[in-house]
Design a protein around this motif. Structure first.
Motif, mmCIF file in Angstrom:
data_model
loop_
_atom_site.group_PDB
_atom_site.id
_atom_site.type_symbol
_atom_site.label_atom_id
_atom_site.label_comp_id
_atom_site.label_asym_id
_atom_site.label_seq_id
_atom_site.Cartn_x
_atom_site.Cartn_y
_atom_site.Cartn_z
ATOM 1 N N GLU A 76 0.526 -1.573 0.169
ATOM 2 C CA GLU A 76 0.128 0.329 -0.111
ATOM 3 C C GLU A 76 1.018 1.332 0.127
ATOM 4 O O GLU A 76 1.666 1.201 1.116
ATOM 5 C CB GLU A 76 -0.374 0.068 1.509
ATOM 6 N N ILE A 77 0.361 2.239 -1.294
ATOM 7 C CA ILE A 77 1.676 3.321 -1.556
ATOM 8 C C ILE A 77 0.766 4.409 -0.843
ATOM 9 O O ILE A 77 -0.358 4.785 -1.021
ATOM 10 C CB ILE A 77 2.108 3.125 -2.558
ATOM 11 N N ARG A 78 1.632 5.575 0.219
ATOM 12 C CA ARG A 78 0.500 6.465 -0.155
ATOM 13 C C ARG A 78 0.940 7.866 -0.168
ATOM 14 O O ARG A 78 2.498 8.251 -0.041
ATOM 15 C CB ARG A 78 0.183 6.423 1.785
ATOM 16 N N ILE A 79 0.973 9.014 -0.648
ATOM 17 C CA ILE A 79 2.185 10.060 -1.364
ATOM 18 C C ILE A 79 2.026 11.263 -0.538
ATOM 19 O O ILE A 79 0.366 11.714 -0.377
ATOM 20 C CB ILE A 79 1.304 9.747 -2.525
ATOM 21 N N ALA A 80 2.415 11.929 -0.108
ATOM 22 C CA ALA A 80 2.164 13.156 0.524
ATOM 23 C C ALA A 80 3.241 13.874 0.530
ATOM 24 O O ALA A 80 4.194 13.225 0.084
ATOM 25 C CB ALA A 80 1.592 12.143 2.090
ATOM 26 N N SER A 81 3.473 14.539 1.097
ATOM 27 C CA SER A 81 4.550 15.673 1.905
ATOM 28 C C SER A 81 5.590 14.725 3.126
ATOM 29 O O SER A 81 5.057 14.039 3.067
ATOM 30 C CB SER A 81 4.602 17.241 2.463
ATOM 31 N N GLY A 102 6.730 16.600 5.805
ATOM 32 C CA GLY A 102 6.307 16.430 6.938
ATOM 33 C C GLY A 102 5.278 15.826 6.840
ATOM 34 O O GLY A 102 5.320 15.294 8.139
ATOM 35 N N ASP A 103 3.819 15.610 6.498
ATOM 36 C CA ASP A 103 2.884 14.909 6.889
ATOM 37 C C ASP A 103 3.692 13.441 6.337
ATOM 38 O O ASP A 103 2.440 12.670 7.506
ATOM 39 C CB ASP A 103 2.290 15.248 5.934
ATOM 40 N N LEU A 104 3.841 12.877 5.722
ATOM 41 C CA LEU A 104 4.114 11.253 6.097
ATOM 42 C C LEU A 104 5.189 11.321 7.334
ATOM 43 O O LEU A 104 4.920 9.344 8.254
ATOM 44 C CB LEU A 104 5.034 10.762 5.111
ATOM 45 N N LEU A 105 6.127 11.413 8.027
ATOM 46 C CA LEU A 105 7.001 11.908 8.986
ATOM 47 C C LEU A 105 5.663 11.667 10.351
ATOM 48 O O LEU A 105 5.992 11.361 11.057
ATOM 49 C CB LEU A 105 8.098 12.300 8.764
ATOM 50 N N GLN A 106 5.023 12.973 10.150
ATOM 51 C CA GLN A 106 3.851 12.419 11.391
ATOM 52 C C GLN A 106 3.026 10.794 11.406
ATOM 53 O O GLN A 106 2.557 10.293 12.143
ATOM 54 C CB GLN A 106 2.883 14.081 11.360
ATOM 55 N N GLU A 120 1.430 4.814 11.423
ATOM 56 C CA GLU A 120 0.324 4.993 11.076
ATOM 57 C C GLU A 120 1.075 4.167 9.236
ATOM 58 O O GLU A 120 -0.006 3.427 7.896
ATOM 59 C CB GLU A 120 -0.577 5.400 10.298
ATOM 60 N N LEU A 121 2.150 4.265 9.212
ATOM 61 C CA LEU A 121 3.403 3.750 8.226
ATOM 62 C C LEU A 121 4.205 2.713 8.705
ATOM 63 O O LEU A 121 4.477 3.037 9.555
ATOM 64 C CB LEU A 121 3.419 4.779 7.425
ATOM 65 N N ASP A 122 4.792 1.705 8.190
ATOM 66 C CA ASP A 122 5.643 0.489 8.159
ATOM 67 C C ASP A 122 6.289 1.251 7.943
ATOM 68 O O ASP A 122 7.961 1.217 8.124
ATOM 69 C CB ASP A 122 5.195 -0.558 7.660
ATOM 70 N N ALA A 123 6.966 2.101 6.937
ATOM 71 C CA ALA A 123 8.075 2.746 6.890
ATOM 72 C C ALA A 123 7.557 4.383 5.663
ATOM 73 O O ALA A 123 6.849 4.093 4.886
ATOM 74 C CB ALA A 123 8.813 2.441 5.536
ATOM 75 N N ALA A 124 8.921 5.168 5.809
ATOM 76 C CA ALA A 124 8.836 6.590 4.559
ATOM 77 C C ALA A 124 9.912 7.023 4.535
ATOM 78 O O ALA A 124 10.685 6.840 4.621
ATOM 79 C CB ALA A 124 8.261 7.798 5.817
ATOM 80 N N ILE A 125 9.784 6.872 3.090
ATOM 81 C CA ILE A 125 10.780 7.817 2.346
ATOM 82 C C ILE A 125 10.439 8.794 1.713
ATOM 83 O O ILE A 125 9.211 9.355 1.014
ATOM 84 C CB ILE A 125 10.179 6.259 0.904
ATOM 85 N N HIS A 160 12.568 5.998 6.805
ATOM 86 C CA HIS A 160 12.773 5.369 8.107
ATOM 87 C C HIS A 160 11.430 4.071 8.707
ATOM 88 O O HIS A 160 10.341 4.283 7.532
ATOM 89 C CB HIS A 160 11.344 6.810 8.395
ATOM 90 N N SER A 161 11.992 3.495 8.867
ATOM 91 C CA SER A 161 11.242 1.845 8.637
ATOM 92 C C SER A 161 11.503 1.520 9.866
ATOM 93 O O SER A 161 11.785 1.516 10.942
ATOM 94 C CB SER A 161 11.962 1.360 7.868
#
Length: 285
Positions: free
Chosen positions: A124-129, A131-135, A141-146, A260-261
């Motif tokens: 499942e991929i989520r696209i955002a800024s 800052g929003d992804l790190l929050q 809510e995420l397993d990982a953020a790139i 970040h994982s």
């Protein structure tokens, strides 16, 4: 005497070399060394009695035998994964956030690499800024953020550093007596901040001519001839040209891409390693 079976780990190494076109990227995906990957391939070639990969100083490409074996290698990997899945219960879901300024046109190929790594993993991929992804990542809510490097964060692992260039539509001209028209993403955006700081430091008058809700919108503004934008070469619209030197614009620094994982389970961890290696190939390629 019965011939020994193929080493599935060596078969996996071969498919990764084929996917990435690089021993280095394959090693990164397997979280091992280039020497170890080379040894796995050598043993596989010895077992099969033929050369699978042709090595040159600049390129890695499959031999005729390698192209033939690749289909069988993928089938072996698929059968192996299906056998494990049959006894592993529910399918694992991996939720990954990818920054708008990182995903780019390479995203379909990157997802394909992850799927090749583990066809039975739900991605499942989520696209955002960033800052929003790190929050979202901090809220679990995420397993990982790139994402791009974010001020105040030092907990990510750097995947690559990406360069940025000032691009505009071919034939676009800037009137020297007017502020430089710049197309950007809405705040907060690390690329926007980097570009504005570079222009201010160079004492170049500029103005926002367009603010997009996504990189695709900024690219469209460049294509429409509205002004210039700071973009990585991966994002460049067809035909757009580097106008930095012609307009005397400041050179832009490279921006780190970090992952970040919190994925600890082997399948998720291996899939993210494959994704990180694919990003390195896309950015450096």
């Amino acid at each position: 005497m019965i011939d020994p079976p193929l080493d599935l780990d060596a078969v996996w190494a071969f498919t990764l070399i084929a996917d990435h076109g690089s021993f280095t990227r394959a090693a990164e995906a397997m979280q091992t060394t280039q020497a170890a990957v080379s040894l796995k391939l050598k043993r596989l070639e010895t077992r099969l009695g033929c050369r699978l990969v042709e090595r040159t100083p600049r390129h890695v490409q499959l031999s005729t035998h390698g192209l033939t074996f690749l289909e069988h290698a993928r089938a072996l990997r698929g059968a192996h994964d299906r056998a494990l899945t049959a006894f592993s219960g529910a399918r694992r879901r991996l939720i990954i956030g990818i920054s708008e300024h990182v995903a780019g046109p390479d995203l379909p190929a990157l997802i394909a690499r992850m799927n090749a790594q583990d066809p039975h993993l739900i991605i499942e991929i989520r696209i955002a800024s960033s800052g929003d992804l790190l929050q979202s990542f901090d809220r679990r809510e995420l397993d990982a953020a790139i994402v791009r490097l974010h001020v105040g964060r030092d907990d990510g692992e750097m995947i690559a550093e990406e360069r940025f260039v000032w691009y505009a539509a071919p034939g676009w001209k800037h009137h020297a007596d007017e502020p430089l028209p710049v197309a950007t993403l809405a705040e907060p955006c690390g690329v926007r901040a980097m570009a504005s700081q570079a222009l201010d430091a160079a004492s170049i008058a500029w103005t926002e001519i367009f603010v997009g809700g996504g990189v695709a919108a900024v690219v469209a503004a460049v294509n429409a001839g509205l002004g210039v934008a700071a973009l990585s070469p991966r994002m460049v619209p067809l035909g757009a040209v580097d106008v930095g030197a012609r307009l005397g614009l400041p050179a832009l620094p490279r921006l780190p891409i970090l992952i970040h994982s919190r994925a600890k389970e082997d399948r998720s961890h291996n899939a993210l390693a494959a994704l990180a290696a694919a990003f390195r190939s896309a950015v450096r390629g």
